[in-house]
Every structure is written in C-alpha cells, then in structure tokens.
Design an enzyme around this catalytic site. Structure first.
Site, PDB file in Angstrom:
ATOM      1  N   GLU A 101       0.580  -1.233  -0.091  1.00  0.00           N
ATOM      2  CA  GLU A 101       0.350   0.340  -0.282  1.00  0.00           C
ATOM      3  C   GLU A 101       1.313   1.352   0.314  1.00  0.00           C
ATOM      4  OE1 GLU A 101      -3.510   2.226   2.907  1.00  0.00           O
ATOM      5  OE2 GLU A 101      -3.092  -0.278   2.623  1.00  0.00           O
ATOM      6  N   ASP A 103      -0.063   5.030   0.604  1.00  0.00           N
ATOM      7  CA  ASP A 103      -1.034   6.044   0.868  1.00  0.00           C
ATOM      8  C   ASP A 103      -0.398   7.628   1.124  1.00  0.00           C
ATOM      9  OD1 ASP A 103      -2.698   4.341   1.975  1.00  0.00           O
ATOM     10  OD2 ASP A 103      -1.130   4.216   4.184  1.00  0.00           O
ATOM     11  N   GLU A 105      -2.766  10.401   2.734  1.00  0.00           N
ATOM     12  CA  GLU A 105      -3.368  10.809   3.773  1.00  0.00           C
ATOM     13  C   GLU A 105      -3.355  12.377   4.060  1.00  0.00           C
ATOM     14  OE1 GLU A 105      -5.055   6.740   6.095  1.00  0.00           O
ATOM     15  OE2 GLU A 105      -2.047   8.389   6.653  1.00  0.00           O
ATOM     16  N   GLN A 118       0.232  13.045   5.262  1.00  0.00           N
ATOM     17  CA  GLN A 118       0.697  12.149   5.874  1.00  0.00           C
ATOM     18  C   GLN A 118       1.298  11.340   4.645  1.00  0.00           C
ATOM     19  OE1 GLN A 118       0.408  10.362   9.683  1.00  0.00           O
ATOM     20  NE2 GLN A 118      -0.142   8.638   8.721  1.00  0.00           N
ATOM     21  N   THR A 119       2.613  10.265   3.961  1.00  0.00           N
ATOM     22  CA  THR A 119       2.363   9.714   3.310  1.00  0.00           C
ATOM     23  C   THR A 119       3.239   8.167   4.468  1.00  0.00           C
ATOM     24  OG1 THR A 119       4.655   9.993   3.197  1.00  0.00           O
ATOM     25  CG2 THR A 119       2.771  10.930   1.945  1.00  0.00           C
ATOM     26  N   ASN A 120       2.459   6.909   3.815  1.00  0.00           N
ATOM     27  CA  ASN A 120       2.476   5.703   4.543  1.00  0.00           C
ATOM     28  C   ASN A 120       3.421   4.913   3.289  1.00  0.00           C
ATOM     29  OD1 ASN A 120       4.089   4.195   6.728  1.00  0.00           O
ATOM     30  ND2 ASN A 120       1.306   4.126   7.474  1.00  0.00           N
ATOM     31  N   ASN A 128       3.921   1.534   9.461  1.00  0.00           N
ATOM     32  CA  ASN A 128       5.522   2.291  10.340  1.00  0.00           C
ATOM     33  C   ASN A 128       6.184   2.967   9.222  1.00  0.00           C
ATOM     34  OD1 ASN A 128       3.695   1.028  12.382  1.00  0.00           O
ATOM     35  ND2 ASN A 128       4.370  -0.499  12.393  1.00  0.00           N
ATOM     36  N   GLU A 130       5.879   6.083   7.968  1.00  0.00           N
ATOM     37  CA  GLU A 130       5.013   7.378   7.823  1.00  0.00           C
ATOM     38  C   GLU A 130       5.653   8.552   8.393  1.00  0.00           C
ATOM     39  OE1 GLU A 130       4.664   6.135  10.821  1.00  0.00           O
ATOM     40  OE2 GLU A 130       2.395   5.007  10.207  1.00  0.00           O
ATOM     41  N   ASP A 194      -9.911  10.321  15.716  1.00  0.00           N
ATOM     42  CA  ASP A 194      -9.173  10.290  17.227  1.00  0.00           C
ATOM     43  C   ASP A 194      -7.595  10.269  17.067  1.00  0.00           C
ATOM     44  OD1 ASP A 194      -8.985   8.140  15.102  1.00  0.00           O
ATOM     45  OD2 ASP A 194      -9.181   6.399  16.187  1.00  0.00           O
ATOM     46  N   TRP A 195      -7.263  10.276  15.814  1.00  0.00           N
ATOM     47  CA  TRP A 195      -5.650  10.810  15.768  1.00  0.00           C
ATOM     48  C   TRP A 195      -5.575  11.551  15.259  1.00  0.00           C
ATOM     49  CZ3 TRP A 195      -3.747  10.350  10.863  1.00  0.00           C
ATOM     50  CH2 TRP A 195      -4.528   9.503   9.863  1.00  0.00           C
ATOM     51  N   ARG A 281      10.321   5.902  18.166  1.00  0.00           N
ATOM     52  CA  ARG A 281      10.057   4.882  18.437  1.00  0.00           C
ATOM     53  C   ARG A 281      10.340   3.472  17.600  1.00  0.00           C
ATOM     54  NH1 ARG A 281       5.722   6.171  12.797  1.00  0.00           N
ATOM     55  NH2 ARG A 281       4.571   4.105  13.091  1.00  0.00           N
TER      56      ARG A 281
END
Length: 289
Positions: A101, A103, A105, A118-120, A128, A130, A194-195, A281
C-alpha cells in the site's frame, strides 16, 4: 499490456520516445473508477466530483482495474475551513493481510492552521513508515495534483510533480520491495478525529459539516493486470520488439538531479515528521533508512 490514460509528463515521454506500446487518451471518472461506499455522498458537477463527509458517513471510490507499475494522479481541492478530525486519502493498495500500500493522507486542521500530508508505505502487510509534510501552498483554495509513481526500482510520492519522498528498492540488502502484487487506486474522505489532528486532541466539529473534498483530472498511466498472468507480464521490463515499458527506462531508476534537489528543499522547509528519525519509536533505525 500497458494502459495509458492521459497526456501526463510521462505520457509525453512515451509518445515522444516510443519506449512503450501505450494508447494515450483522456479518461473520465466513470471510465476508471466506481463508488466503493456511500454513493449518496457523491456529487457530480461537470468534470469535477465531490465527496462529502457528515455525521452519518464518509465516502470512497476505487479503480475498476488493478495495476503493476506506472503512475496514477488526481487533482484534489481539500476541505476548506475547519477540517479538524477529517482525513482525505488517495492511495494504492493490493488485497489480503500481506498487502502492499502507498498512502497519501491529508490531515485536516482547525481554521487558520495548516493542513499536513502524511505518507506511508506498506510492504507485505508491514507499514509504520510514516512521514508528514506541510504544504508550500494552501491546498484548500485550488486544485493541486497528487501522484504515485512506481517501478521496479522506486516508489515516488509527488505533489504538483515535486517529489516528497522516495522508497528505493534495496532488496539486495534484504529489505522487501513491493513488486509482485497488482494494486487498485482508491480515494476516500472519513472521520479520524481519534488521531488525525494534533494526535486526536482536536475533534471533528460536526456543526461545520458537510466536509467536502473536490476531485478532477483522474489519470492512470500504468500496466493493467486483469489476471495473474498479466502480473507476470507487467513484472518484465520488455514489451517485445526491443521496446520497454516507459516506467522501466534506465533513466527512471531513481530520482534525477532536479528531483533530488527538490526533495532536499522539501525536506529542509516542509518536513514535519520522519519515522527514520524517531528514535523513541524505533530505537534501532529501520533498515531501509
């Protein structure tokens, strides 16, 4: 089989240098895509499409075909005003738990605060990766193009043909690369309070609904994969007679000098978050970094 949908920059390259056997023409939304959910939240206005989000539902669409390597683009004007809690997404994805995938966003914000993108990247079901960037323009005031370019060597995310990031093929270093699953092209608008905005601290204000993202300029210039046999064909660089798919050209093996300079400028002025630099992280830096 290469299917080309527009005279994009790469389409002109194909036409001018005949490095692939493609048929180039303009496509409408209905030729390429179909609603995935909440069709009553679609609004058609000539050549533009609007997706709306309210407190009952968001909406989304997907491509009628799947593809392996090439480029897809769309022009979007994002939600104006107070868009906190909302996400408009444009992405490619394969199916199944071990999916690949890519992304985009677009994370809404309160009035006067900047949008973030945001890309992922997911490879074999693992994401993970991002990164977040601010824009060098207001993405709610006019249409801007968002593109995903993908070949055997790289995945590139572009905004108005300026690259934000590149994920390089490092299989020789034991790092998986998305190269053997055909992918659909999708977009949606949905509530993610929520995020999405300030880590979920700012919630969606439904008094400002409906939230509307507007689309036009739907383009796919890629290798169509209606069957598993086509996945094998699209995985090769050659289309026969000594010709190559345009995306398999040697000079598209990585960013060119101009693109490298553009990415350096974007990183210096608009990078907000990079998972590669998040030691809290990831105490051990991810191997692709």
């Amino acid at each position: 089989m290469a299917l080309s949908m527009s005279f994009s920059f790469y389409g002109w390259v194909v036409y001018a240098f005949a490095i692939a056997t493609t048929v180039v023409y303009c496509a409408t939304f209905d030729e390429l895509f179909e609603p995935s959910w909440a069709q009553d939240h679609f609004m058609y206005e000539g050549e533009t499409l609007k997706l709306k989000l309210d407190n009952s539902s968001g909406a989304g669409f997907g491509s009628k075909s799947k593809y392996l390597f090439g480029k897809t683009s769309v022009e979007i004007k994002l939600v104006e005003g107070d868009s906190a809690g909302t996400v408009t997404a444009f992405y490619m994805s394969s199916d199944g738990p071990n999916h690949n995938e890519f992304d985009f966003e677009f994370l809404g914000n309160t009035t006067g605060e900047p949008y973030l993108v945001q890309t992922n990247i997911y490879v074999n079901g693992v994401g993970n990766r991002e990164m977040r960037h601010s824009f060098w323009f207001d993405p709610t005031k006019d249409f801007h193009s968002y593109s995903l370019f993908w070949n055997q060597n790289q995945v590139m995310f572009l905004v108005d043909e300026t690259p934000l990031r590149v994920f390089r093929n490092k299989e020789k270093e034991g790092i998986p690369f998305p190269k053997d699953q055909s992918m659909g092209v999708y977009s949606s608008i949905w509530n993610a309070d929520d995020w999405a905005t300030q880590g979920g601290r700012v919630k969606t204000d439904w008094s400002h609904a409906p939230f509307v993202s507007t689309y036009r300029g739907f383009n796919i210039d890629a290798c169509e994969c209606p069957t598993s046999e086509h996945v094998r064909i699209c995985s090769t660089a050659s289309v026969g007679d000594g010709k190559r798919y345009w995306w398999a050209s040697d000079w598209l093996a990585g960013p060119n000098v101009h693109q490298a300079h553009q990415m350096a400028w974007v990183r210096a002025h608009h990078l907000v978050y990079d998972y590669c630099e998040d030691s809290a992280r990831f105490p051990a830096k991810p191997p692709e970094c």
